[in-house]
Design a protein around this motif. Structure first.
Motif, PDB file in Angstrom:
ATOM      1  N   SER A  33      -5.841   5.013  -3.124  1.00 32.88           N
ATOM      2  CA  SER A  33      -4.534   5.621  -2.853  1.00 32.88           C
ATOM      3  C   SER A  33      -3.922   6.256  -4.100  1.00 32.88           C
ATOM      4  O   SER A  33      -2.776   6.697  -4.058  1.00 32.88           O
ATOM      5  N   ASP A  62      -0.490  11.770   2.229  1.00 32.77           N
ATOM      6  CA  ASP A  62      -0.595  10.339   2.507  1.00 32.77           C
ATOM      7  C   ASP A  62       0.473   9.939   3.524  1.00 32.77           C
ATOM      8  O   ASP A  62       1.656  10.255   3.375  1.00 32.77           O
ATOM      9  N   SER A 111       3.557   7.074   2.152  1.00 33.97           N
ATOM     10  CA  SER A 111       4.079   7.431   0.837  1.00 33.97           C
ATOM     11  C   SER A 111       5.595   7.437   0.875  1.00 33.97           C
ATOM     12  O   SER A 111       6.217   7.549   1.935  1.00 33.97           O
ATOM     13  N   VAL A 117       2.647   4.353  -1.301  1.00 31.26           N
ATOM     14  CA  VAL A 117       2.369   5.157  -2.493  1.00 31.26           C
ATOM     15  C   VAL A 117       3.666   5.759  -3.017  1.00 31.26           C
ATOM     16  O   VAL A 117       4.421   6.384  -2.271  1.00 31.26           O
ATOM     17  N   ASP A 130       0.799  -1.219   0.000  1.00 29.60           N
ATOM     18  CA  ASP A 130       0.000   0.000   0.000  1.00 29.60           C
ATOM     19  C   ASP A 130       0.836   1.276   0.000  1.00 29.60           C
ATOM     20  O   ASP A 130       0.279   2.376  -0.002  1.00 29.60           O
TER      21      ASP A 130
END
Length: 572
Positions: A261, A272, A275, A130, A128
């Motif tokens: 996302s 975020d 990230s 980014v 997950d």
């Protein structure tokens, strides 16, 4: 009774005739070495010759390739420029692999973490996390635009029908350039001009209103995709939909696929908490995050940020012909066209070799045939106009095998230090899928190092890196002229203003609406080397690596800036 005997006699005669006919019939014998003739109805239609691969993929091969990914990633992470990486694989509509490696980018000045470890101040990379995806933005944008190609609109729709303000130097091209031309790179516009303008602070609406100041190459004579074309097409689609590009992308594709996302807004990336910024790793191990807020101006081509989990959802839909959970998300016809050859790429290696498989441009995608006889579709990579400070990311699809892989990293590729970790991971994985073994030294090939042998391509296909411009004519008044003779405000109709100023024997150049200032060091009568005025500034290291030989030259009232040369000279 007599009638019964006559009937039996008739049957006997017919049977004898049939037997005699059978005795006179020769059963065809198969030709030695030929495949036996298949008779009877088939439940599946025979594939067209072009859909038959030359090398079959046996059962278990793909599972074996997936099982090798940890080792492949470890090799890629051994490179000092890669501190964080994530990989996802989809097969036959299912996500079969999602994993992160290393750490997110540490603050500027912190030591880089050991390859594959999770220290040095960054959090662990996972599925997950980014990343900025750089050039991989364009294929995703093509699928966003494809969602708008309904109701009589297609890739052949002129840009001007969607955005009446569109105008370039040639009226014919202004009228006839299509949405497809923008994604295939066949408009003739200098594709590097968009990133150059964006990096000095020119916003999208401003430079889109100045396209008529750009010189045009041949219309539909070559395919050279870059950042400008997809940006034009994306903006046109958004205006036709009555919204902005980022909102159009959210509502037409990302939200429908659960890609929560994923965004084309740099502020979403900054907010975020999971990230990882692109980063430059210095020789002493320090890490410098790369500011990519400028990419908002060319967001459809360079501004996407996403995770491999979200990108896996996107690959599944692309491989499924635009379908998600039984519902059409991307119209099948424009999607198929985007994934198909539309123009021959001019940079096929080796050049002019008639026995080389060609590389074609789809609409936002690259399309080629592998040595296994399979169509391979790619996107991203650290090559091209985004190589200078551009994220190393890559996506590869093999539709006939139902397989797709995406690799995102925080590495930055520059001409001085080319990085192609994502491309290497994908190439080695797809070799394992198709052949069972890695076929060549892909790192050497993609980075153009000598071990790749003659003909290895450079990762940068963007042309000049901002080095010495053509010296031009030396004006008599400028030969051995004092430095203040070059001072003044120079204007370019596309890039805007550039100011040259001399103070205390130091000459500086300031360009852009978000001004960047450089020091000019004289190397000839009218030639100067360019370096950042403040070597400690956040963008200084990126500029030095991207343009190690940056230079400008003067010719009377004309100023040529090597790294901003797509729109001609600046004039005083």
């Amino acid at each position: 009774m007599a009638a019964h005997r006559r009937a039996l006699t008739t049957v006997a005669v017919l049977a004898a005739v049939a037997a005699a006919a059978g005795a006179c019939t020769t059963t065809p014998q198969p030709i030695p070495g030929a495949a036996p003739t298949v008779t009877g109805p088939s439940s599946t239609p025979e594939p067209a010759p072009g859909q038959v691969a030359g090398v079959p993929i046996p059962d278990g091969r793909i599972d074996h390739a997936v099982g090798r990914l940890d080792a492949i990633a470890a090799d890629a992470m051994a490179a000092p420029d890669v501190t964080g990486m994530a990989i996802a694989v989809v097969h036959d509509g299912a996500v079969v692999f999602e994993r992160g490696y290393g750490t997110t980018t540490a603050p500027a000045g912190a030591p880089a973490p050991d390859a594959g470890s999770s220290g040095a101040g960054g959090s662990e990379v996972d599925k997950d996390t980014v990343f900025p995806v750089g050039a991989l933005s364009a294929p995703v944008s093509a699928t966003v635009v494809a969602t708008q190609l309904t109701g009589g609109r297609s890739w052949s729709t002129p840009v001007r029908e969607l955005m009446p303000q569109f105008a370039v130097a040639d009226p014919y091209v202004s009228e006839h350039a299509t949405v497809g031309d923008m994604f295939a790179g066949t408009s003739g516009l200098p594709e590097d001009a968009g990133t150059g303008a964006a990096r000095i602070g020119v916003d999208r609406q401003s430079f889109l209103g100045r396209l008529d100041a750009l010189p045009l190459a041949g219309f539909r004579t070559s395919a050279r995709p870059g950042a400008l074309g997809p940006t034009i097409a994306g903006e046109a689609a958004a205006r036709a939909a009555g919204t902005d590009w980022a909102t159009l992308s959210d509502r037409s594709l990302f939200h429908r696929l659960g890609m929560e996302s994923t965004s084309y807004r740099s502020r979403d990336f900054a907010a975020d908490t999971d990230s990882s910024a692109s980063a430059l790793v210095a020789a002493d191990g320090t890490v410098t995050p790369v500011d990519r807020a400028w990419a908002d101006a060319v967001a459809p081509a360079r501004g996407l940020t996403s995770s491999v989990h979200d990108m896996a959802a996107w690959m599944r839909v692309v491989l499924a012909g635009g379908m998600s959970q039984g519902l059409p998300v991307i119209p099948a016809e424009p999607l198929s066209a985007a994934l198909s050859p539309q123009a021959v790429a001019p940079d096929t290696e080796p050049a002019n070799a008639v026995d080389a498989r060609g590389v074609a441009r789809g609409f936002g995608f690259n399309v080629t045939d592998s040595a296994a006889g399979r169509v391979v579709i790619t996107g991203g990579g650290a090559a091209g106009p985004d190589a200078a400070g551009g994220p190393d990311s890559a996506m590869t699809l093999i539709p006939s095998a139902g397989i797709g892989i995406v690799t995102l990293t925080d590495a930055v590729s520059t001409p001085a230090r080319p990085v192609a970790a994502a491309q290497v991971v994908n190439a080695e994985f797809t070799d394992l899928v198709q052949f069972g073994d890695v076929q060549r030294d892909w790192k050497a090939w993609f980075t153009g190092t000598p071990s790749a042998g003659a003909g290895a391509p450079s990762t940068s296909t963007a042309g000049p890196s901002g080095g010495s411009p053509a010296p031009g004519r030396i004006s008599g008044s400028q030969e051995n002229a004092p430095l203040p003779a070059f001072d003044g405000v120079y204007t370019n109709p596309f890039y805007g203003e550039a100011t040259v100023r001399t103070s205390n024997d130091t000459t500086t150049l300031t360009v852009g609406t978000a001004p960047e200032t450089y020091r000019l060091t004289r190397t000839g009568d009218t030639a100067f080397a360019v370096t950042p005025a403040d070597p400690a500034a956040p963008r200084a290291e990126v500029f030095l690596r991207a343009h190690p030989d940056a230079a400008v030259s003067f010719d009377g009232d004309a100023l040529t800036i090597g790294f901003l040369d797509q729109a001609g000279a600046f004039r005083r």
